[in-house]
Design a protein around this motif. Structure first.
Motif, PDB file in Angstrom:
ATOM      1  N   PRO A 210      -1.345   7.270  -3.970  1.00 17.62           N
ATOM      2  CA  PRO A 210      -1.856   6.443  -2.875  1.00 17.62           C
ATOM      3  C   PRO A 210      -2.807   5.363  -3.390  1.00 17.62           C
ATOM      4  O   PRO A 210      -3.578   5.581  -4.331  1.00 17.62           O
ATOM      5  CB  PRO A 210      -2.617   7.443  -1.999  1.00 17.62           C
ATOM      6  CG  PRO A 210      -1.955   8.750  -2.276  1.00 17.62           C
ATOM      7  CD  PRO A 210      -1.573   8.701  -3.727  1.00 17.62           C
TER       8      PRO A 210
ATOM      9  N   ALA B 221       0.843  -1.189   0.000  1.00 16.88           N
ATOM     10  CA  ALA B 221       0.000   0.000   0.000  1.00 16.88           C
ATOM     11  C   ALA B 221       0.880   1.242   0.000  1.00 16.88           C
ATOM     12  O   ALA B 221       1.893   1.290   0.690  1.00 16.88           O
ATOM     13  CB  ALA B 221      -0.906   0.012   1.221  1.00 16.88           C
TER      14      ALA B 221
ATOM     15  N   LYS C 187       0.763   5.193   0.898  1.00 20.46           N
ATOM     16  CA  LYS C 187      -0.051   6.149   1.660  1.00 20.46           C
ATOM     17  C   LYS C 187       0.045   7.572   1.121  1.00 20.46           C
ATOM     18  O   LYS C 187      -0.890   8.337   1.241  1.00 20.46           O
ATOM     19  CB  LYS C 187       0.352   6.125   3.131  1.00 20.46           C
ATOM     20  CG  LYS C 187       0.000   4.825   3.807  1.00 20.46           C
ATOM     21  CD  LYS C 187       0.333   4.865   5.277  1.00 20.46           C
ATOM     22  CE  LYS C 187      -0.020   3.539   5.923  1.00 20.46           C
ATOM     23  NZ  LYS C 187       0.239   3.528   7.345  1.00 20.46           N
ATOM     24  N   GLU C 188       1.229   7.921   0.567  1.00 16.46           N
ATOM     25  CA  GLU C 188       1.436   9.267   0.024  1.00 16.46           C
ATOM     26  C   GLU C 188       2.056   9.146  -1.361  1.00 16.46           C
ATOM     27  O   GLU C 188       2.903   8.280  -1.592  1.00 16.46           O
ATOM     28  CB  GLU C 188       2.392  10.066   0.912  1.00 16.46           C
ATOM     29  CG  GLU C 188       1.891  10.340   2.296  1.00 16.46           C
ATOM     30  CD  GLU C 188       2.891  11.149   3.109  1.00 16.46           C
ATOM     31  OE1 GLU C 188       3.420  12.152   2.579  1.00 16.46           O
ATOM     32  OE2 GLU C 188       3.153  10.760   4.255  1.00 16.46           O
TER      33      GLU C 188
END
Length: 79
Positions: A43, A14, A16-17
């Motif tokens: 993201p 994953a 996130k940013e």
């Protein structure tokens, strides 16, 4: 997945940013054997396949690097 695998596995991660993501595979001696991802990503959740057909049975490590995060995980290739 990813352990043990023969000879293909899927690695999920994953982001996130938004930023540059690098996902590389190394052998037990620390030599890079594959670059699976080396690009800017937004993201979200991602999956990438790793094909170990050209590798020998053994322990490998995949390392993921992204903005503010670095992790290394072990995988075992069985034939």
């Amino acid at each position: 997945y990813p352990n043990p695998f023969n000879p293909v596995t899927t690695i999920e991660y994953a982001v996130k940013e938004s930023g540059r993501v690098a996902l590389k595979v190394y052998d037990i001696r620390g030599r890079e054997v594959a670059t699976l991802v080396d690009t800017h990503q937004r993201p979200g959740f991602y999956k990438v396949n790793f094909d170990g057909h050209n590798l020998t049975t053994g322990v490998y490590f995949y390392r993921i690097q992204m903005l503010g995060f670095v992790a290394t995980y072990k995988m075992v290739l069985l034939e």
